[in-house]
Design an enzyme around this catalytic site. Structure first.
Site, PDB file in Angstrom:
ATOM      1  N   TYR A 135       3.129 -55.177  12.932  1.00 29.09           N
ATOM      2  CA  TYR A 135       2.155 -54.221  12.408  1.00 29.09           C
ATOM      3  C   TYR A 135       1.003 -54.119  13.393  1.00 29.09           C
ATOM      4  O   TYR A 135       0.110 -54.963  13.429  1.00 29.09           O
ATOM      5  CB  TYR A 135       1.666 -54.648  11.022  1.00 29.09           C
ATOM      6  CG  TYR A 135       2.491 -54.033   9.910  1.00 29.09           C
ATOM      7  CD1 TYR A 135       3.623 -53.298  10.215  1.00 29.09           C
ATOM      8  CD2 TYR A 135       2.137 -54.164   8.590  1.00 29.09           C
ATOM      9  CE1 TYR A 135       4.385 -52.716   9.211  1.00 29.09           C
ATOM     10  CE2 TYR A 135       2.896 -53.592   7.583  1.00 29.09           C
ATOM     11  CZ  TYR A 135       4.018 -52.878   7.901  1.00 29.09           C
ATOM     12  OH  TYR A 135       4.755 -52.309   6.922  1.00 29.09           O
ATOM     13  N   LYS A 188      14.828 -61.893  12.975  1.00 26.59           N
ATOM     14  CA  LYS A 188      15.836 -61.054  13.633  1.00 26.59           C
ATOM     15  C   LYS A 188      15.997 -61.575  15.056  1.00 26.59           C
ATOM     16  O   LYS A 188      15.907 -60.829  16.046  1.00 26.59           O
ATOM     17  CB  LYS A 188      15.368 -59.581  13.594  1.00 26.59           C
ATOM     18  CG  LYS A 188      16.377 -58.566  14.102  1.00 26.59           C
ATOM     19  CD  LYS A 188      17.619 -58.455  13.253  1.00 26.59           C
ATOM     20  CE  LYS A 188      18.613 -57.499  13.893  1.00 26.59           C
ATOM     21  NZ  LYS A 188      19.947 -57.595  13.258  1.00 26.59           N
ATOM     22  N   ASP A 221      18.472 -57.984   8.301  1.00 32.19           N
ATOM     23  CA  ASP A 221      19.423 -56.982   7.804  1.00 32.19           C
ATOM     24  C   ASP A 221      20.402 -57.626   6.816  1.00 32.19           C
ATOM     25  O   ASP A 221      20.681 -57.076   5.742  1.00 32.19           O
ATOM     26  CB  ASP A 221      20.147 -56.274   8.957  1.00 32.19           C
ATOM     27  CG  ASP A 221      20.622 -57.237  10.041  1.00 32.19           C
ATOM     28  OD1 ASP A 221      20.188 -58.408  10.048  1.00 32.19           O
ATOM     29  OD2 ASP A 221      21.426 -56.820  10.898  1.00 32.19           O
ATOM     30  N   ASP A 245       7.078 -56.846   4.216  1.00 27.06           N
ATOM     31  CA  ASP A 245       6.664 -55.633   3.512  1.00 27.06           C
ATOM     32  C   ASP A 245       7.892 -54.909   2.948  1.00 27.06           C
ATOM     33  O   ASP A 245       7.927 -54.502   1.781  1.00 27.06           O
ATOM     34  CB  ASP A 245       5.914 -54.730   4.503  1.00 27.06           C
ATOM     35  CG  ASP A 245       5.036 -53.712   3.798  1.00 27.06           C
ATOM     36  OD1 ASP A 245       4.826 -53.849   2.583  1.00 27.06           O
ATOM     37  OD2 ASP A 245       4.563 -52.789   4.474  1.00 27.06           O
ATOM     38  N   ASP A 249       9.387 -54.750  -1.268  1.00 27.86           N
ATOM     39  CA  ASP A 249       9.640 -53.540  -2.059  1.00 27.86           C
ATOM     40  C   ASP A 249      11.052 -53.560  -2.634  1.00 27.86           C
ATOM     41  O   ASP A 249      11.280 -53.167  -3.780  1.00 27.86           O
ATOM     42  CB  ASP A 249       9.459 -52.278  -1.210  1.00 27.86           C
ATOM     43  CG  ASP A 249       8.043 -51.709  -1.303  1.00 27.86           C
ATOM     44  OD1 ASP A 249       7.116 -52.507  -1.523  1.00 27.86           O
ATOM     45  OD2 ASP A 249       7.865 -50.479  -1.160  1.00 27.86           O
TER      46      ASP A 249
HETATM   47  P1  ATP Z   1       1.607 -46.858   0.191  1.00 28.86           P
HETATM   48  O1  ATP Z   1       2.239 -46.480   1.487  1.00 28.86           O
HETATM   49  O2  ATP Z   1       0.168 -46.486   0.064  1.00 28.86           O
HETATM   50  O3  ATP Z   1       1.898 -48.278  -0.221  1.00 28.86           O
HETATM   51  P2  ATP Z   1       3.852 -45.787  -1.136  1.00 28.86           P
HETATM   52  O4  ATP Z   1       4.398 -44.774  -0.223  1.00 28.86           O
HETATM   53  O5  ATP Z   1       4.506 -47.130  -1.189  1.00 28.86           O
HETATM   54  O6  ATP Z   1       2.295 -45.955  -0.902  1.00 28.86           O
HETATM   55  P3  ATP Z   1       3.275 -45.492  -3.914  1.00 28.86           P
HETATM   56  O7  ATP Z   1       1.934 -44.853  -4.002  1.00 28.86           O
HETATM   57  O8  ATP Z   1       3.352 -46.944  -4.190  1.00 28.86           O
HETATM   58  O9  ATP Z   1       3.919 -45.117  -2.513  1.00 28.86           O
HETATM   59  O10 ATP Z   1       4.259 -44.718  -4.879  1.00 28.86           O
HETATM   60  C1  ATP Z   1       5.680 -44.756  -4.732  1.00 28.86           C
HETATM   61  C2  ATP Z   1       6.313 -44.265  -6.036  1.00 28.86           C
HETATM   62  O11 ATP Z   1       6.168 -45.281  -7.032  1.00 28.86           O
HETATM   63  C3  ATP Z   1       5.662 -43.007  -6.584  1.00 28.86           C
HETATM   64  O12 ATP Z   1       6.639 -42.170  -7.163  1.00 28.86           O
HETATM   65  C4  ATP Z   1       4.721 -43.546  -7.630  1.00 28.86           C
HETATM   66  O13 ATP Z   1       4.458 -42.643  -8.683  1.00 28.86           O
HETATM   67  C5  ATP Z   1       5.447 -44.790  -8.138  1.00 28.86           C
HETATM   68  N1  ATP Z   1       4.479 -45.805  -8.560  1.00 28.86           N
HETATM   69  C6  ATP Z   1       3.718 -46.581  -7.759  1.00 28.86           C
HETATM   70  N2  ATP Z   1       2.925 -47.369  -8.482  1.00 28.86           N
HETATM   71  C7  ATP Z   1       3.171 -47.116  -9.771  1.00 28.86           C
HETATM   72  C8  ATP Z   1       2.653 -47.610 -11.022  1.00 28.86           C
HETATM   73  N3  ATP Z   1       1.706 -48.576 -11.064  1.00 28.86           N
HETATM   74  N4  ATP Z   1       3.148 -47.106 -12.158  1.00 28.86           N
HETATM   75  C9  ATP Z   1       4.096 -46.171 -12.143  1.00 28.86           C
HETATM   76  N5  ATP Z   1       4.637 -45.656 -11.009  1.00 28.86           N
HETATM   77  C10 ATP Z   1       4.177 -46.109  -9.834  1.00 28.86           C
END
Ligand code: ATP
Length: 355
Positions: A135, A188, A221, A245, A249
């Site tokens: 990062y 990796k 991976d 990160d 997710d």
């Molecule tokens: P960032 O890059 O800022 O971390 P991101 O690209 O990971 O953002 P998010 O804003 O986390 O994206 O949203 C990703 C998806 O998950 C969206 O569709 C959002 O509505 C959903 N989401 C995120 N947080 C929540 C929450 N607390 N409750 C319900 N849905 C959520």
């Protein structure tokens, strides 16, 4: 033991931040005061609103003021929506992590009974190195670490040091002792031989000092595939910044929803609660955001603080928050991401009444 008031700084942030952060603050206040802990909660300027009021998403006065707090509760920021030069500046979250040396990012993934999960038996903790790696914005004193010599060529600097790798490995092995006693080192090193190879070697060196903890290693991976195939086999996963990160997710989604994914960022002395999810602009302002990730993040921060300060009350308050969330979900209350029809506020009300 905590002497006097517990001082907690609250940075609501952008998008759904001002919806989910107050829910967590109210519930945590109830859990702490019920155990005799006096708390002072102070909101500080942060995010899009702070650009309008103070000219920066994380004003200097907020950074200076934060020095005087015991804990930080931080909402998401939506840098993409910031005007002009603020959009390309380092993200506010990265500034906080750097300023306070928050080198460890702890991201648990555990399913909540009653919430549909792809992996109902997942129960792991990702320990992510948070100060260097691939990062680019985190590994420079000045500059972003990304370069563009021509409009069609882009470069980024990755940084791995033995010191930071050993430091994060030590946290991972210590945490494994409080869990099921196993650490998986993710790297990796077959391709990024020098950088992630050094990370792997440093982790395995630290492993020798924890003979009671078992250890294995995976390429990132393969780890992605294994997390899907046999998620219950993992306990503590230690890895570098970018891999952590991405894997967190994936683990969050396996455990139910990104809206459940909690996290704390910490150094040896400071802790910041910040949910994994972003500002979710697609649902912001509708009052339907899931506050569980924020609630659990604050719970983890309180537990971290209680253990560090040898005071059982914040630790118990954190556990009570988790229990109240579980009971709320079990009673059939949930936001739309969990298939429910409740609003953020209704969920929060129920958590507070359970507490
Ligand atoms: P960032 O890059 O800022 O971390 P991101 O690209 O990971 O953002 P998010 O804003 O986390 O994206 O949203 C990703 C998806 O998950 C969206 O569709 C959002 O509505 C959903 N989401 C995120 N947080 C929540 C929450 N607390 N409750 C319900 N849905 C959520």
């Amino acid at each position: 033991m905590i002497e006097g008031e517990l001082r907690i700084a609250v940075l609501d942030g952008d998008g759904i931040g001002p919806e989910v952060v107050p829910v967590a603050v109210r519930a945590a206040d109830r859990a702490l005061t019920a155990r005799g802990v006096a708390v002072r909660w102070d909101r500080l300027p942060f995010g899009r609103a702070a650009i309008d009021s103070h000219g920066a998403p994380i004003p200097e006065q907020t950074l200076d003021a934060l020095e005087g707090y015991d804990l930080m509760v931080v909402g998401p920021h939506d840098s993409a929506s910031y005007p002009g030069e603020h959009r390309s500046a380092p993200a506010p979250g990265a500034i906080l992590r750097k300023r306070f040396g928050l080198y460890a990012n702890l991201r648990p993934a555990r399913a909540i009974p009653g919430v549909a999960a792809t992996a109902p038996d997942i129960d792991l903790l990702i320990v992510r190195e948070n100060s260097e790696g691939l990062y680019a914005d985190r590994n420079m004193a000045v500059g972003s670490g990304e370069f563009m010599p021509t409009p069609d060529v882009a470069l980024a600097v990755g940084l791995v040091t033995r010191q930071a790798s050993e430091r994060i490995a030590e946290r991972a092995f210590e945490l494994a002792r409080t869990r099921r006693g196993h650490v998986t080192v993710v790297h990796k090193a077959n391709v990024l031989r020098l950088t992630t190879g050094l990370f792997r070697d440093a982790c395995l060196d630290v492993a020798r000092r924890y003979p009671d903890v078992t250890v294995d290693q995976q390429h990132v991976d393969a780890m992605a595939a294994l997390l899907v195939r046999r998620p219950a086999d993992f306990d503590v996963v230690v890895t570098e910044n970018l891999f952590g990160d991405i894997l967190s997710d994936l683990a969050a989604e396996l455990s139910g929803s990104l809206g459940l994914a909690s996290s704390i960022n910490c150094s040896d002395t400071r802790v910041m609660a910040q949910a994994v999810h972003g500002a979710a602009p697609d649902i912001a302002g509708r009052g339907v955001a899931d506050p569980i990730a924020m609630l659990h993040s604050v719970a983890s921060a309180l537990q971290w603080y209680g253990l560090r300060h040898d005071d059982a009350r914040p630790t118990e308050a954190g556990a009570a928050l988790r229990q109240a969330v579980a009971e709320t979900v079990a009673s059939g209350i949930g936001t739309p991401d969990l298939g429910g029809t409740s609003t953020t506020a209704e969920f929060g009300e129920r958590v507070v009444s359970v507490l």
